[in-house]
Design a protein around this motif. Structure first.
Motif, PDB file in Angstrom:
ATOM      1  N   ILE A  94       2.562  -2.430  -9.244  1.00 52.39           N
ATOM      2  CA  ILE A  94       1.483  -1.449  -9.108  1.00 52.39           C
ATOM      3  C   ILE A  94       1.231  -0.886 -10.498  1.00 52.39           C
ATOM      4  O   ILE A  94       2.170  -0.714 -11.275  1.00 52.39           O
ATOM      5  N   TRP A 132      -2.691  -1.488  -6.583  1.00 51.43           N
ATOM      6  CA  TRP A 132      -1.765  -2.560  -6.201  1.00 51.43           C
ATOM      7  C   TRP A 132      -2.158  -3.843  -6.914  1.00 51.43           C
ATOM      8  O   TRP A 132      -3.303  -4.279  -6.845  1.00 51.43           O
ATOM      9  N   TYR A 135       1.236 -12.847  -3.398  1.00 55.64           N
ATOM     10  CA  TYR A 135      -0.123 -12.487  -2.981  1.00 55.64           C
ATOM     11  C   TYR A 135      -0.670 -11.492  -3.982  1.00 55.64           C
ATOM     12  O   TYR A 135       0.003 -10.527  -4.315  1.00 55.64           O
ATOM     13  N   ASN A 162      -3.929  -9.088  -5.815  1.00 48.77           N
ATOM     14  CA  ASN A 162      -5.189  -8.372  -5.669  1.00 48.77           C
ATOM     15  C   ASN A 162      -6.308  -9.299  -6.139  1.00 48.77           C
ATOM     16  O   ASN A 162      -6.257  -9.808  -7.259  1.00 48.77           O
ATOM     17  N   PRO A 163      -7.309  -9.539  -5.308  1.00 50.59           N
ATOM     18  CA  PRO A 163      -8.391 -10.452  -5.707  1.00 50.59           C
ATOM     19  C   PRO A 163      -9.055 -10.066  -7.026  1.00 50.59           C
ATOM     20  O   PRO A 163      -9.544 -10.943  -7.746  1.00 50.59           O
ATOM     21  N   TYR A 202       4.306  -0.078 -12.686  1.00 48.95           N
ATOM     22  CA  TYR A 202       5.471   0.198 -11.854  1.00 48.95           C
ATOM     23  C   TYR A 202       5.844  -1.043 -11.043  1.00 48.95           C
ATOM     24  O   TYR A 202       4.966  -1.770 -10.555  1.00 48.95           O
ATOM     25  N   TRP A 227       8.402  -2.987  -1.426  1.00 45.93           N
ATOM     26  CA  TRP A 227       7.429  -2.853  -0.368  1.00 45.93           C
ATOM     27  C   TRP A 227       8.207  -2.910   0.934  1.00 45.93           C
ATOM     28  O   TRP A 227       8.599  -3.985   1.384  1.00 45.93           O
ATOM     29  N   GLY A 254       4.637  -2.865  12.143  1.00 47.44           N
ATOM     30  CA  GLY A 254       3.739  -3.190  11.037  1.00 47.44           C
ATOM     31  C   GLY A 254       3.648  -2.095  10.000  1.00 47.44           C
ATOM     32  O   GLY A 254       2.989  -2.246   8.974  1.00 47.44           O
ATOM     33  N   ASN A 294       4.334   0.013   6.869  1.00 47.62           N
ATOM     34  CA  ASN A 294       4.863  -0.413   5.588  1.00 47.62           C
ATOM     35  C   ASN A 294       4.450   0.572   4.517  1.00 47.62           C
ATOM     36  O   ASN A 294       3.394   1.199   4.617  1.00 47.62           O
ATOM     37  N   TRP A 295       5.286   0.698   3.524  1.00 46.07           N
ATOM     38  CA  TRP A 295       5.011   1.625   2.422  1.00 46.07           C
ATOM     39  C   TRP A 295       5.796   1.209   1.192  1.00 46.07           C
ATOM     40  O   TRP A 295       6.681   0.351   1.247  1.00 46.07           O
ATOM     41  N   PHE A 296       5.445   1.796   0.040  1.00 44.73           N
ATOM     42  CA  PHE A 296       6.087   1.466  -1.220  1.00 44.73           C
ATOM     43  C   PHE A 296       7.155   2.515  -1.546  1.00 44.73           C
ATOM     44  O   PHE A 296       6.859   3.655  -1.798  1.00 44.73           O
TER      45      PHE A 296
END
Lengths: 107, 125
Positions: free
Chosen positions: B39, B49, B60, B62-63, B96, B100, B108, B110-112
């Protein structure tokens, strides 16, 4: 991308006050919403996950609510250490996006 | 207790490659419960992110950064890394690494958390 919009951008309050910060998602994210606190020069720290669940170790004066597109973070009885910047973050779908932040300052 | 620490150059020249490493202590990065992220946070702005990786899976991204980003793991060193190609001044930020966390309850959620302390990378000639 899902856009996260926080309001207000900044807020002045006194110790002992109750404050509310709002976060709006550009589309429904169910309850996949997290709140973070960031102090100057430090990494963000999660306070609330899944919109309303308090992270372990976080004081109970912090609370979260909402679902769908509208969410709130409430701090009841502000303490000196609560003056910081707060961010919401959607964890529903990538790219995982954050709000622009709300800076909470001492009045 | 899981701890993360970023390392790498604090100054990168424009058009060059930014390279950072995150060293994890307290557990193995190969744990099936753990996903890892990078991040970044430009000065005065909210976090962004960059991408995620999980042992045994594909990263995966970030586009918005996908064409320039590579995230990889070094299991022998218990580290994961970030490379960002062709940097410009717009890539100046505190970077950073973080865990995750994905709830094992199957909701489902989820957090950082936790995050490393962050490292400032400035892109300038």
């Amino acid at each position: 991308d899902i856009q996260m919009t926080q309001s207000p951008s900044s807020l002045s309050a006194s110790v002992g006050d109750r404050v509310t910060i709002t976060c709006r998602a550009s589309q429904s994210i169910s309850s996949y919403l997290n709140w973070y606190q960031q102090k100057p020069g430090k990494a963000p720290k999660v306070l609330i996950y899944a919109a309303s669940s308090l992270q372990s170790g976080v004081p109970s004066r912090f609370s979260g609510s909402g679902s769908g597109t509208d969410f709130t973070l409430t701090i009841s009885g502000l303490q000196p250490g609560d003056f910081a910047t707060y961010y919401c973050q959607q964890s529903d779908s990538p790219p995982y996006t954050f709000g622009q932040g709300t800076r909470l300052e001492i009045k | 207790q899981l701890q993360l620490q970023e390392s790498g150059p604090g100054l990168v020249r424009p058009s060059e490659t930014l390279s950072l490493t995150c060293t994890v202590s307290g557990d193995s990065i190969t744990s099936t419960n753990y996903y890892w992220v990078w991040i970044r946070q430009p000065p005065g702005k909210g976090p962004e992110w960059i991408g995620s990786i999980h042992y045994g899976g594909s990263p995966y991204y970030n586009p918005s950064l996908k064409s320039r980003v590579t995230i990889s793991m070094d299991t022998s060193e218990n580290q994961f890394s970030l490379k960002l190609d062709s940097v410009t001044a717009a890539d100046t930020a505190v970077y950073y690494c973080a865990l995750w966390y994905v709830a094992v309850t199957g909701t489902g959620d989820n957090w950082f958390d936790p995050w490393g302390q962050g490292t400032l990378v400035t892109v300038s000639s």
